[in-house]
Write a protein that holds these residues in place. Structure first.
Motif, PDB file in Angstrom:
ATOM      1  N   LYS A  68       0.841  -1.209   0.000  1.00 28.28           N
ATOM      2  CA  LYS A  68       0.000   0.000   0.000  1.00 28.28           C
ATOM      3  C   LYS A  68       0.870   1.251   0.000  1.00 28.28           C
ATOM      4  CE  LYS A  68      -3.368   2.434   2.891  1.00 28.28           C
ATOM      5  NZ  LYS A  68      -2.464   3.546   3.194  1.00 28.28           N
ATOM      6  N   ASP A  69       1.934   1.245   0.808  1.00 20.20           N
ATOM      7  CA  ASP A  69       2.852   2.397   0.867  1.00 20.20           C
ATOM      8  C   ASP A  69       3.535   2.640  -0.476  1.00 20.20           C
ATOM      9  OD1 ASP A  69       2.306   2.662   3.601  1.00 20.20           O
ATOM     10  OD2 ASP A  69       4.079   1.506   4.192  1.00 20.20           O
ATOM     11  N   LEU A  70       3.861   1.581  -1.170  1.00 17.72           N
ATOM     12  CA  LEU A  70       4.476   1.712  -2.493  1.00 17.72           C
ATOM     13  C   LEU A  70       3.461   2.246  -3.496  1.00 17.72           C
ATOM     14  CD1 LEU A  70       6.501  -1.614  -2.423  1.00 17.72           C
ATOM     15  CD2 LEU A  70       7.508   0.668  -2.704  1.00 17.72           C
ATOM     16  N   GLU A  71       2.243   1.743  -3.416  1.00 12.58           N
ATOM     17  CA  GLU A  71       1.202   2.129  -4.364  1.00 12.58           C
ATOM     18  C   GLU A  71       0.748   3.576  -4.190  1.00 12.58           C
ATOM     19  OE1 GLU A  71      -3.400   0.920  -5.111  1.00 12.58           O
ATOM     20  OE2 GLU A  71      -1.987  -0.744  -4.900  1.00 12.58           O
ATOM     21  N   ASP A  72       0.612   4.016  -2.954  1.00 13.42           N
ATOM     22  CA  ASP A  72       0.070   5.370  -2.723  1.00 13.42           C
ATOM     23  C   ASP A  72       1.133   6.474  -2.681  1.00 13.42           C
ATOM     24  OD1 ASP A  72       1.199   5.353  -0.143  1.00 13.42           O
ATOM     25  OD2 ASP A  72      -0.709   5.013   0.876  1.00 13.42           O
ATOM     26  N   GLY A  73       2.394   6.123  -2.901  1.00 13.44           N
ATOM     27  CA  GLY A  73       3.442   7.138  -2.961  1.00 13.44           C
ATOM     28  C   GLY A  73       4.124   7.440  -1.641  1.00 13.44           C
ATOM     29  N   THR A  74       3.718   6.753  -0.579  1.00 14.76           N
ATOM     30  CA  THR A  74       4.319   6.997   0.731  1.00 14.76           C
ATOM     31  C   THR A  74       5.816   6.730   0.714  1.00 14.76           C
ATOM     32  OG1 THR A  74       2.246   6.504   1.873  1.00 14.76           O
ATOM     33  CG2 THR A  74       4.263   6.317   3.177  1.00 14.76           C
ATOM     34  N   ILE A  75       6.222   5.653   0.068  1.00 16.62           N
ATOM     35  CA  ILE A  75       7.643   5.299   0.030  1.00 16.62           C
ATOM     36  C   ILE A  75       8.426   6.311  -0.798  1.00 16.62           C
ATOM     37  CG2 ILE A  75       9.336   3.569  -0.700  1.00 16.62           C
ATOM     38  CD1 ILE A  75       7.811   2.871   1.899  1.00 16.62           C
ATOM     39  N   LYS A  76       7.908   6.692  -1.942  1.00 19.38           N
ATOM     40  CA  LYS A  76       8.616   7.693  -2.756  1.00 19.38           C
ATOM     41  C   LYS A  76       8.775   8.991  -1.978  1.00 19.38           C
ATOM     42  CE  LYS A  76       7.995   6.130  -7.425  1.00 19.38           C
ATOM     43  NZ  LYS A  76       7.595   6.380  -8.778  1.00 19.38           N
ATOM     44  N   ALA A  77       7.734   9.417  -1.293  1.00 15.98           N
ATOM     45  CA  ALA A  77       7.815  10.655  -0.502  1.00 15.98           C
ATOM     46  C   ALA A  77       8.816  10.508   0.635  1.00 15.98           C
ATOM     47  CB  ALA A  77       6.433  11.010   0.049  1.00 15.98           C
ATOM     48  N   TYR A  78       8.817   9.349   1.276  1.00 11.72           N
ATOM     49  CA  TYR A  78       9.766   9.112   2.369  1.00 11.72           C
ATOM     50  C   TYR A  78      11.203   9.185   1.844  1.00 11.72           C
ATOM     51  CZ  TYR A  78      12.098   6.964   6.348  1.00 11.72           C
ATOM     52  OH  TYR A  78      12.938   6.737   7.409  1.00 11.72           O
ATOM     53  N   ILE A  79      11.450   8.550   0.709  1.00 12.61           N
ATOM     54  CA  ILE A  79      12.797   8.544   0.134  1.00 12.61           C
ATOM     55  C   ILE A  79      13.222   9.955  -0.262  1.00 12.61           C
ATOM     56  CG2 ILE A  79      14.173   7.757  -1.839  1.00 12.61           C
ATOM     57  CD1 ILE A  79      12.633   5.073  -1.617  1.00 12.61           C
ATOM     58  N   GLU A  80      12.324  10.719  -0.849  1.00 16.50           N
ATOM     59  CA  GLU A  80      12.653  12.106  -1.210  1.00 16.50           C
ATOM     60  C   GLU A  80      13.006  12.915   0.031  1.00 16.50           C
ATOM     61  OE1 GLU A  80       9.385  13.686  -3.477  1.00 16.50           O
ATOM     62  OE2 GLU A  80       9.681  12.230  -5.093  1.00 16.50           O
ATOM     63  N   GLN A  81      12.230  12.750   1.090  1.00  9.37           N
ATOM     64  CA  GLN A  81      12.501  13.458   2.346  1.00  9.37           C
ATOM     65  C   GLN A  81      13.825  12.993   2.951  1.00  9.37           C
ATOM     66  OE1 GLN A  81       9.610  12.748   5.466  1.00  9.37           O
ATOM     67  NE2 GLN A  81      10.212  14.605   6.552  1.00  9.37           N
ATOM     68  N   TYR A  82      14.083  11.712   2.895  1.00 13.28           N
ATOM     69  CA  TYR A  82      15.329  11.154   3.419  1.00 13.28           C
ATOM     70  C   TYR A  82      16.529  11.743   2.675  1.00 13.28           C
ATOM     71  CZ  TYR A  82      18.835   7.716   4.845  1.00 13.28           C
ATOM     72  OH  TYR A  82      19.960   7.125   5.345  1.00 13.28           O
ATOM     73  N   LYS A  83      16.455  11.742   1.346  1.00  9.89           N
ATOM     74  CA  LYS A  83      17.558  12.270   0.538  1.00  9.89           C
ATOM     75  C   LYS A  83      17.742  13.769   0.779  1.00  9.89           C
ATOM     76  CE  LYS A  83      17.551   8.727  -3.016  1.00  9.89           C
ATOM     77  NZ  LYS A  83      17.328   8.356  -4.402  1.00  9.89           N
ATOM     78  N   ALA A  84      16.660  14.504   0.930  1.00  8.93           N
ATOM     79  CA  ALA A  84      16.765  15.940   1.205  1.00  8.93           C
ATOM     80  C   ALA A  84      17.448  16.171   2.552  1.00  8.93           C
ATOM     81  CB  ALA A  84      15.376  16.592   1.188  1.00  8.93           C
ATOM     82  N   HIS A  85      17.113  15.340   3.520  1.00  5.10           N
ATOM     83  CA  HIS A  85      17.762  15.453   4.832  1.00  5.10           C
ATOM     84  C   HIS A  85      19.260  15.172   4.712  1.00  5.10           C
ATOM     85  CE1 HIS A  85      18.616  15.170   9.063  1.00  5.10           C
ATOM     86  NE2 HIS A  85      19.067  13.935   8.885  1.00  5.10           N
ATOM     87  N   MET A  86      19.625  14.112   4.002  1.00  6.73           N
ATOM     88  CA  MET A  86      21.047  13.782   3.835  1.00  6.73           C
ATOM     89  C   MET A  86      21.788  14.937   3.145  1.00  6.73           C
ATOM     90  SD  MET A  86      21.827  10.878   5.172  1.00  6.73           S
ATOM     91  CE  MET A  86      20.566  10.714   6.415  1.00  6.73           C
ATOM     92  N   ASP A  87      21.152  15.517   2.127  1.00 10.09           N
ATOM     93  CA  ASP A  87      21.767  16.628   1.395  1.00 10.09           C
ATOM     94  C   ASP A  87      21.922  17.876   2.255  1.00 10.09           C
ATOM     95  OD1 ASP A  87      21.933  15.026  -0.864  1.00 10.09           O
ATOM     96  OD2 ASP A  87      20.159  15.909  -1.829  1.00 10.09           O
ATOM     97  N   SER A  88      21.084  17.995   3.282  1.00  5.88           N
ATOM     98  CA  SER A  88      21.125  19.192   4.134  1.00  5.88           C
ATOM     99  C   SER A  88      22.155  19.108   5.258  1.00  5.88           C
ATOM    100  CB  SER A  88      19.745  19.443   4.753  1.00  5.88           C
ATOM    101  OG  SER A  88      19.490  18.513   5.811  1.00  5.88           O
ATOM    102  N   LEU A  89      22.719  17.930   5.464  1.00  9.09           N
ATOM    103  CA  LEU A  89      23.675  17.773   6.560  1.00  9.09           C
ATOM    104  C   LEU A  89      24.940  18.579   6.273  1.00  9.09           C
ATOM    105  CD1 LEU A  89      23.282  13.958   7.283  1.00  9.09           C
ATOM    106  CD2 LEU A  89      22.381  15.869   8.623  1.00  9.09           C
ATOM    107  N   PRO A  90      25.438  19.288   7.268  1.00 12.72           N
ATOM    108  CA  PRO A  90      26.638  20.098   7.045  1.00 12.72           C
ATOM    109  C   PRO A  90      27.882  19.236   6.887  1.00 12.72           C
ATOM    110  CG  PRO A  90      26.026  20.151   9.361  1.00 12.72           C
ATOM    111  CD  PRO A  90      24.931  19.397   8.639  1.00 12.72           C
ATOM    112  N   LEU A  91      28.855  19.786   6.210  1.00 10.72           N
ATOM    113  CA  LEU A  91      30.141  19.111   6.099  1.00 10.72           C
ATOM    114  C   LEU A  91      30.785  19.049   7.484  1.00 10.72           C
ATOM    115  CD1 LEU A  91      31.563  20.730   2.850  1.00 10.72           C
ATOM    116  CD2 LEU A  91      30.515  18.476   3.099  1.00 10.72           C
TER     117      LEU A  91
END
Length: 160
Positions: A68-91
């Motif tokens: 259900k999470d894969l079908e309704d986009g929950t996983i894609k949204a989670y991954i996008e948020q996860y990647k945005a968080h990783m990109d925001s981490l300071p050096l």
């Protein structure tokens, strides 16, 4: 190191075995714990190879929820948020060169004699900064799909 996940009573080849290295397994399981804590809490030690897992009932329940999470986009949204968080981490300060931008390496000369050679730090490339250690951990949509299929067909699993 990786997590080898074995199906207890697999229905087919998809349910026999699932593997992810630690850089992908930990974020995958963290995602599942956030989305479905009541089911995932049944797995006592999901972040090590001690043999814990889920029985057939909980595996199939988690498979249905994850589908259900894969079908309704929950996983894609989670991954996008996860990647945005990783990109925001300071050096972070480079711990490999002690803030010098260079490291001393041992190399053999033409006669086979060991000598010390100073070279630019291969971790920070002389910038004195490196990415946060957390950025080594990744979320991958295809891996989530593969794990959902494994859960659907494993008949319960053990992490070894």
């Amino acid at each position: 190191m990786g997590m080898d996940v074995f199906g207890i009573k697999p229905k087919n080849e998809q349910g026999e075995y699932f593997r992810a290295n630690v850089w992908y397994w930990h974020p995958l399981w963290d995602c599942l714990e956030k989305l479905h804590p009541s089911i995932c809490s049944k797995c006592e030690s999901p972040h090590d190879n001690s043999g814990s897992g889920l029985n057939a009932k909980y595996s199939i329940t988690l498979a249905k929820l994850l589908a259900k999470d894969l079908e309704d986009g929950t996983i894609k949204a989670y991954i996008e948020q996860y990647k945005a968080h990783m990109d925001s981490l300071p050096l972070e300060d480079c711990k490999y060169c002690d803030g010098l931008g260079v490291r001393v390496w041992k190399e053999a000369d033409a006669n086979g004699q060991e000598q010390s050679v100073t070279k630019q730090c291969n971790a920070c490339e002389g910038t004195l900064k490196v990415s946060s250690f957390a950025t080594h951990y990744h979320m991958d949509y295809d891996l989530v799909v593969e794990f959902q299929q494994f859960l659907q067909n494993c008949g319960g699993f053990e992490i070894c």
